[in-house]
Motif scaffolding. Structure first.
Motif, PDB file in Angstrom:
ATOM      1  N   MET A  54      -7.981   6.355  11.209  1.00 35.28           N
ATOM      2  CA  MET A  54      -7.914   5.748   9.803  1.00 35.28           C
ATOM      3  C   MET A  54      -6.550   5.185   9.665  1.00 35.28           C
ATOM      4  O   MET A  54      -5.530   5.537   9.827  1.00 35.28           O
ATOM      5  CB  MET A  54      -8.210   6.879   8.852  1.00 35.28           C
ATOM      6  CG  MET A  54      -9.388   7.902   9.175  1.00 35.28           C
ATOM      7  SD  MET A  54     -10.771   6.733   9.281  1.00 35.28           S
ATOM      8  CE  MET A  54     -11.034   6.730   7.315  1.00 35.28           C
ATOM      9  N   PRO A  55      -6.753   3.900   8.795  1.00 34.75           N
ATOM     10  CA  PRO A  55      -5.630   3.496   8.326  1.00 34.75           C
ATOM     11  C   PRO A  55      -4.781   4.216   7.455  1.00 34.75           C
ATOM     12  O   PRO A  55      -5.251   4.959   6.705  1.00 34.75           O
ATOM     13  CB  PRO A  55      -6.012   2.050   7.674  1.00 34.75           C
ATOM     14  CG  PRO A  55      -7.401   2.306   7.239  1.00 34.75           C
ATOM     15  CD  PRO A  55      -8.056   3.442   8.171  1.00 34.75           C
ATOM     16  N   LEU A  60      -1.150  -0.373   4.939  1.00 35.29           N
ATOM     17  CA  LEU A  60      -1.819  -1.158   3.899  1.00 35.29           C
ATOM     18  C   LEU A  60      -0.881  -2.082   2.975  1.00 35.29           C
ATOM     19  O   LEU A  60      -1.015  -2.904   2.666  1.00 35.29           O
ATOM     20  CB  LEU A  60      -2.865  -0.085   3.090  1.00 35.29           C
ATOM     21  CG  LEU A  60      -4.173   0.298   3.570  1.00 35.29           C
ATOM     22  CD1 LEU A  60      -5.029   1.053   2.839  1.00 35.29           C
ATOM     23  CD2 LEU A  60      -4.940  -0.801   4.252  1.00 35.29           C
ATOM     24  N   GLU A  61       0.166  -1.144   2.664  1.00 40.23           N
ATOM     25  CA  GLU A  61       1.182  -1.630   1.821  1.00 40.23           C
ATOM     26  C   GLU A  61       1.852  -2.866   2.400  1.00 40.23           C
ATOM     27  O   GLU A  61       2.326  -3.746   2.022  1.00 40.23           O
ATOM     28  CB  GLU A  61       2.135  -0.445   1.281  1.00 40.23           C
ATOM     29  CG  GLU A  61       1.652   0.442   0.275  1.00 40.23           C
ATOM     30  CD  GLU A  61       2.422   1.642   0.147  1.00 40.23           C
ATOM     31  OE1 GLU A  61       3.695   1.558   0.362  1.00 40.23           O
ATOM     32  OE2 GLU A  61       2.244   2.479  -0.848  1.00 40.23           O
ATOM     33  N   THR A  62       2.394  -2.556   3.692  1.00 36.74           N
ATOM     34  CA  THR A  62       2.830  -3.436   4.488  1.00 36.74           C
ATOM     35  C   THR A  62       2.181  -4.763   4.840  1.00 36.74           C
ATOM     36  O   THR A  62       2.521  -5.735   4.629  1.00 36.74           O
ATOM     37  CB  THR A  62       3.345  -2.857   6.139  1.00 36.74           C
ATOM     38  OG1 THR A  62       4.129  -1.675   5.885  1.00 36.74           O
ATOM     39  CG2 THR A  62       3.913  -3.778   6.798  1.00 36.74           C
ATOM     40  N   ALA A  67       1.071 -10.417   3.138  1.00 36.32           N
ATOM     41  CA  ALA A  67       0.184 -11.305   2.790  1.00 36.32           C
ATOM     42  C   ALA A  67       0.819 -11.958   1.463  1.00 36.32           C
ATOM     43  O   ALA A  67       0.548 -13.186   1.261  1.00 36.32           O
ATOM     44  CB  ALA A  67      -1.181 -10.637   2.417  1.00 36.32           C
ATOM     45  N   VAL A  68       1.533 -11.211   0.736  1.00 39.99           N
ATOM     46  CA  VAL A  68       2.181 -11.864  -0.607  1.00 39.99           C
ATOM     47  C   VAL A  68       3.180 -12.561   0.084  1.00 39.99           C
ATOM     48  O   VAL A  68       3.422 -13.821  -0.655  1.00 39.99           O
ATOM     49  CB  VAL A  68       2.410 -10.795  -1.702  1.00 39.99           C
ATOM     50  CG1 VAL A  68       3.515 -11.061  -2.461  1.00 39.99           C
ATOM     51  CG2 VAL A  68       1.476 -10.005  -1.966  1.00 39.99           C
TER      52      VAL A  68
END
Length: 274
Positions: A54-55, A60-62, A67-68
């Motif tokens: 599972m992630p 996810l934050e990374t 992406a930002v």
């Protein structure tokens, strides 16, 4: 026996340890191993295990931060490209404007140089005309000195007499630009009217009048000849030679129609129509 011994419990059944472990793995971002054993299998059967990855919240934050960051870099690059395009467009417009100004300045200088050349040519032509008039005056004066008696007795006859008589009769009339008589004249208007007395129709303007007939030397004038000032095809003033070294002409608003000696204002040339 207690009265409540056989009363079924209404509490919710406790969750199994496997389900709690699964939920804990999802929430904490850890790898959970779920062991599933067949309920109806033999006692010595090997347990079947399945691993689910599972992630984690950290990954996810990374990914979101990456992406930002990538989006920000793309936006910055696009802004930089637009800025470069604007600078290139501005530079092209400035270059075009500078080229236009340079061409206008070159055209102005060329026009000024042409005008200066024309003025120089005009001054040269006028100097040549003055020199020619001086030569004609010298020749005419020498001719008059050598034959003063014949000059003083020179008289008009026939059509020339009618032209000369009419011209002399207008002496004292006013000069008016565009005047054709009977009491005011301009130079070509007087010449035209005088020749009409001899039945000859002349053009209205001086440049056309001086272009007619044949050219004659100022030293060989006859009464009735048309004198002109300027070039033959571009004269700006005309008068009538009346003999004895004199002419009659509508000079200007100050003098009106007068009879003058050729020495007073030597003409450029003469033409003979009779």
């Amino acid at each position: 026996m207690s009265h409540t011994a056989h009363i079924p419990s209404h509490r919710k059944p406790r969750r199994s340890a496997s389900k709690l472990a699964l939920r804990a793995g999802v929430a904490g971002g850890v790898l959970s191993t779920i062991a599933v054993a067949g309920a109806a299998g033999p006692a010595n059967a090997e347990p079947v295990t399945e691993t689910i990855e599972m992630p984690t919240l950290g990954s996810l934050e990374t990914d979101l931060a990456s992406a930002v960051s990538a989006s920000a870099e793309a936006s910055q690059q696009e802004a930089l490209d637009l800025s470069l395009q604007a600078q290139e467009h501005g530079a092209a417009q400035k270059a075009a404007l500078d080229a236009k100004k340079a061409k206008a300045e070159a055209d102005r200088k060329a026009a000024a140089a042409k005008a200066e050349a024309e003025r120089a040519e005009k001054a040269r032509a006028e100097a040549q005309q003055r020199a020619s008039r001086t030569q004609e005056r010298t020749t005419l004066s020498a001719s008059s000195s050598g034959s003063s008696s014949s000059s003083s007795s020179q008289a008009a006859t026939g059509s020339a007499a009618a032209i000369v008589a009419f011209a002399r009769a207008q002496v004292g009339d006013a000069y008016v630009s565009g005047g054709t008589g009977p009491n005011s004249w301009d130079c070509s208007g007087l010449v035209q009217a005088a020749y009409r007395q001899a039945g000859i129709d002349l053009p209205r303007v001086s440049s056309s009048q001086s272009s007619m007939g044949t050219s004659v030397s100022l030293s060989n004038l006859q009464p009735g000849d048309i004198l002109y000032w300027g070039s033959r095809s571009g004269s700006y003033h005309v008068a009538i030679y009346v003999g004895g070294g004199n002419y009659v002409g509508a000079q200007n608003p100050s003098t009106g129609v007068v009879e003058r000696s050729l020495d007073w204002d030597m003409p450029s040339g003469a033409v003979r129509i009779l």
